[in-house]
Design a protein around this motif. Sequence first.
Motif, mmCIF file in Angstrom:
data_model
loop_
_atom_site.group_PDB
_atom_site.id
_atom_site.type_symbol
_atom_site.label_atom_id
_atom_site.label_comp_id
_atom_site.label_asym_id
_atom_site.label_seq_id
_atom_site.Cartn_x
_atom_site.Cartn_y
_atom_site.Cartn_z
ATOM 1 N N GLY A 171 15.721 19.553 -13.901
ATOM 2 C CA GLY A 171 16.318 18.712 -12.873
ATOM 3 C C GLY A 171 15.299 18.244 -11.858
ATOM 4 O O GLY A 171 15.329 17.091 -11.411
ATOM 5 N N ASN A 172 14.379 19.142 -11.485
ATOM 6 C CA ASN A 172 13.336 18.777 -10.526
ATOM 7 C C ASN A 172 12.460 17.659 -11.075
ATOM 8 O O ASN A 172 12.162 16.669 -10.396
ATOM 9 N N LEU A 173 12.035 17.809 -12.339
ATOM 10 C CA LEU A 173 11.211 16.775 -12.963
ATOM 11 C C LEU A 173 12.001 15.493 -13.165
ATOM 12 O O LEU A 173 11.477 14.387 -12.972
ATOM 13 N N ALA A 174 13.275 15.628 -13.546
ATOM 14 C CA ALA A 174 14.113 14.437 -13.743
ATOM 15 C C ALA A 174 14.285 13.670 -12.443
ATOM 16 O O ALA A 174 14.303 12.428 -12.432
ATOM 17 N N PHE A 175 14.405 14.400 -11.340
ATOM 18 C CA PHE A 175 14.546 13.739 -10.033
ATOM 19 C C PHE A 175 13.314 12.905 -9.713
ATOM 20 O O PHE A 175 13.425 11.744 -9.293
ATOM 21 N N HIS A 176 12.132 13.466 -9.939
ATOM 22 C CA HIS A 176 10.904 12.738 -9.630
ATOM 23 C C HIS A 176 10.690 11.570 -10.588
ATOM 24 O O HIS A 176 10.260 10.483 -10.176
ATOM 25 N N ILE A 177 10.988 11.775 -11.858
ATOM 26 C CA ILE A 177 10.867 10.669 -12.822
ATOM 27 C C ILE A 177 11.848 9.563 -12.476
ATOM 28 O O ILE A 177 11.532 8.367 -12.571
ATOM 29 N N ALA A 178 13.065 9.956 -12.054
ATOM 30 C CA ALA A 178 14.067 8.952 -11.674
ATOM 31 C C ALA A 178 13.594 8.137 -10.473
ATOM 32 O O ALA A 178 13.861 6.931 -10.394
ATOM 33 N N LEU A 179 12.896 8.782 -9.538
ATOM 34 C CA LEU A 179 12.355 8.037 -8.397
ATOM 35 C C LEU A 179 11.342 6.985 -8.856
ATOM 36 O O LEU A 179 11.321 5.855 -8.347
ATOM 37 N N ILE A 180 10.514 7.346 -9.835
ATOM 38 C CA ILE A 180 9.550 6.381 -10.364
ATOM 39 C C ILE A 180 10.274 5.220 -11.037
ATOM 40 O O ILE A 180 9.911 4.049 -10.863
ATOM 41 N N VAL A 181 11.299 5.551 -11.821
ATOM 42 C CA VAL A 181 12.077 4.498 -12.489
ATOM 43 C C VAL A 181 12.702 3.567 -11.453
ATOM 44 O O VAL A 181 12.696 2.336 -11.602
ATOM 45 N N MET A 182 13.235 4.142 -10.375
ATOM 46 C CA MET A 182 13.854 3.318 -9.331
ATOM 47 C C MET A 182 12.816 2.439 -8.637
ATOM 48 O O MET A 182 13.094 1.265 -8.331
ATOM 49 N N LEU A 183 11.617 2.978 -8.381
ATOM 50 C CA LEU A 183 10.575 2.184 -7.749
ATOM 51 C C LEU A 183 10.163 1.011 -8.631
ATOM 52 O O LEU A 183 9.993 -0.119 -8.168
ATOM 53 N N ILE A 184 9.995 1.279 -9.933
ATOM 54 C CA ILE A 184 9.611 0.208 -10.857
ATOM 55 C C ILE A 184 10.722 -0.835 -10.943
ATOM 56 O O ILE A 184 10.464 -2.046 -10.917
ATOM 57 N N ALA A 185 11.974 -0.364 -11.058
ATOM 58 C CA ALA A 185 13.101 -1.298 -11.163
ATOM 59 C C ALA A 185 13.234 -2.140 -9.902
ATOM 60 O O ALA A 185 13.509 -3.349 -9.973
ATOM 61 N N PHE A 186 13.025 -1.511 -8.740
ATOM 62 C CA PHE A 186 13.117 -2.253 -7.481
ATOM 63 C C PHE A 186 12.029 -3.324 -7.407
ATOM 64 O O PHE A 186 12.289 -4.477 -7.044
ATOM 65 N N ALA A 187 10.789 -2.943 -7.755
ATOM 66 C CA ALA A 187 9.692 -3.907 -7.716
ATOM 67 C C ALA A 187 9.925 -5.037 -8.709
ATOM 68 O O ALA A 187 9.715 -6.214 -8.392
ATOM 69 N N TRP A 188 10.356 -4.691 -9.907
ATOM 70 C CA TRP A 188 10.623 -5.702 -10.930
ATOM 71 C C TRP A 188 11.718 -6.659 -10.464
ATOM 72 O O TRP A 188 11.596 -7.885 -10.623
ATOM 73 N N GLY A 189 12.767 -6.105 -9.895
ATOM 74 C CA GLY A 189 13.859 -6.949 -9.422
ATOM 75 C C GLY A 189 13.447 -7.869 -8.293
ATOM 76 O O GLY A 189 13.851 -9.041 -8.244
ATOM 77 N N GLN A 190 12.622 -7.370 -7.351
ATOM 78 C CA GLN A 190 12.191 -8.200 -6.234
ATOM 79 C C GLN A 190 11.240 -9.306 -6.669
ATOM 80 O O GLN A 190 11.262 -10.407 -6.118
ATOM 81 N N ALA B 73 0.831 -1.207 0.000
ATOM 82 C CA ALA B 73 0.000 0.000 0.000
ATOM 83 C C ALA B 73 0.863 1.254 0.000
ATOM 84 O O ALA B 73 0.608 2.210 -0.759
ATOM 85 N N ILE B 74 1.891 1.279 0.854
ATOM 86 C CA ILE B 74 2.797 2.436 0.883
ATOM 87 C C ILE B 74 3.476 2.604 -0.471
ATOM 88 O O ILE B 74 3.600 3.713 -1.010
ATOM 89 N N TYR B 75 3.909 1.497 -1.025
ATOM 90 C CA TYR B 75 4.633 1.511 -2.303
ATOM 91 C C TYR B 75 3.742 2.075 -3.411
ATOM 92 O O TYR B 75 4.160 2.947 -4.187
ATOM 93 N N ILE B 76 2.497 1.594 -3.483
ATOM 94 C CA ILE B 76 1.584 2.038 -4.543
ATOM 95 C C ILE B 76 1.193 3.491 -4.347
ATOM 96 O O ILE B 76 1.133 4.277 -5.312
ATOM 97 N N LEU B 77 0.930 3.895 -3.092
ATOM 98 C CA LEU B 77 0.575 5.297 -2.830
ATOM 99 C C LEU B 77 1.719 6.236 -3.205
ATOM 100 O O LEU B 77 1.491 7.314 -3.769
ATOM 101 N N LEU B 78 2.948 5.845 -2.899
ATOM 102 C CA LEU B 78 4.101 6.669 -3.287
ATOM 103 C C LEU B 78 4.205 6.764 -4.800
ATOM 104 O O LEU B 78 4.475 7.833 -5.356
ATOM 105 N N PHE B 79 3.978 5.648 -5.465
ATOM 106 C CA PHE B 79 4.027 5.632 -6.924
ATOM 107 C C PHE B 79 2.968 6.572 -7.510
ATOM 108 O O PHE B 79 3.262 7.392 -8.391
ATOM 109 N N VAL B 80 1.732 6.478 -7.012
ATOM 110 C CA VAL B 80 0.641 7.330 -7.497
ATOM 111 C C VAL B 80 0.928 8.790 -7.168
ATOM 112 O O VAL B 80 0.677 9.694 -7.982
#
Length: 576
Positions: A203-222, A117-124
């Motif tokens: 840079g601000n937008l890139a930082f937030h997009i990078a966080l989404i990429v990291m969340l997806i990559a982390f979930a995919w890897g797990q 739930a935390i993970y999905i809410l952060l993603f949204v």
Amino acid sequence: MSETKTSAPDSTPAAGDEDLGAAGSQLSTAPAEDAPNLPSLGVIGWVRWFWRQLTSMRVALLLLLLLSLGAIPGSLIPQTGIDETKVAEFRKAHETLAPIYDKLGLFNVYSSVWFSAIYILLFVSLIGCIVPRTWQFVGQLRGRPPGAPKRLTRLPAYTTWRTDAEPEQVREAALALLKKRRFRAHLTGDAVAAEKGYLREVGNLAFHIALIVMLIAFAWGQLFKSEGNKLVVEGDGFSNTLTQYDDFKSGSLFTQDDLDPFSFNLKNFTGTYEASGPNKGTPRIYKADLSYSVGADGKAKKTTIEVNEPLEIGDSKVYLVSHGYAPVITIRDGKGNVVYRDAVPLLPLDGNVTSTGAIKVMDGYRNAKGEREQLGFQAFFLPTYVKGNELASQFPALLNPVINLEAYHGDLGVDAGIPQSVYQLNKKNLKGFKDAKGAQVRENLKPGETMKLPNGAGTVTFEKEIKEWAGFQVARQPGSGWALAGSLAAIFGLAASLFIQRRRVWVRAATGSDGVTVVEMAGLGRSESAKVPEELGDLAGILYEQAPDAPGAEDDPAESEASPDPQVVPAEGAEK
């Protein structure tokens, strides 16, 4: 120069000065927040309010903090998807806590409801924050910097002087100068409007997009990861199937079909060590020579794996993680028949490869009475034996190898169907061989030596051949490349959003009442950084050289206190 002036950075335009408000707007893509009229909120209003809260930066940071805190028990408490044995031991040792942990999902944190739930809410939250800001920023890029306010004197950084140059010449010179300094600039009316620092929002937008990429990559890897270990003796091989692994763990969505089809044989292992000095015994070379093939009909290839230099096959990486010795042991029964001959891998206990393990003869042995029995030997191996110290090897290389064997006979317990370690000897149903004095048979053997078991029970020979083994870890971590790219992008994006300043500059050149051109320059920054007055002063100095003061301007009584150069500094109270 006729006048130089700055105002405090917290100065704001008057209520009626709508023109300055427009000029100072849209320096950020942060959505404007209006306090909701709570008594009049309906269902739709509450939904909008909840969405605004969820997509706000403070909620995103709170969710990120909760996600970090939620990962702590996943690191401290044994997880069912990683080590079932430790989970079982924890349940046995903590009979009261275990049921509570089960209800809270602490034995399976990363797939629990609350963590998801935390993970999905952060993603949204991140998606809802990025999308509107991105469209707003694209609109700013497609537009032009706003025109100059009517009263430039109200801006935080301001300077002015009078010149004989024509207003058109001043504006053209200002436009060329600002474009040369990489400002987005254009002529609007009697002024030049320019803006710079768009990379801050990028840079601000890139930082937030990078966080989404990291969340997806982390979930995919797990979800799709796998990791297995295999001990291979020189001359033996391995095929990448689940049954071949000594231990294996994977993500919840991993299937056997995800395994990359390959196999390899360990041809030779080479290990060399420092022979003297303070680093004596430290490995110098650790490498395993392999021949491998990909697929069922793949052509065999040769390669060498070293520490931190894995073999990459498809999405899998084969790492060299451990090393040890496998003495070749031959066991004969009382009639001289060979009932066992194999290299026995022993597990290291220390840096000098003092090793221990077990030898098990499960089939084919008959004692002196002709009865079927099983044999077990507790083995203790020292690669470099020094007389007087039988407890530990003195060096990791095979300088004076000795193996100590303790012999047992009876039932090994392997036929009960209960799994047991191949490196440990279950002595529950075993009896030790006794010598003539009734003591447990235990003997040190050097390569080529043989130990005789009492009462004609057979012999055990330590062959001169001593093989080495290597431990390999086959890891498959999908999404790791995306996670790395996302983390790097997040670092650079955050740096850009912190250190790049979004600012605007206006240059107005108009003919005064006395026919002399009046030049005004003003700057405005999003964070009212001290860089704005400094940069404006630099630009004004260059433009002043192209359009200097008109003769006699300094004699004007109203301008008697003006500075001779167009230097702009923050006024009292401004940020330093």
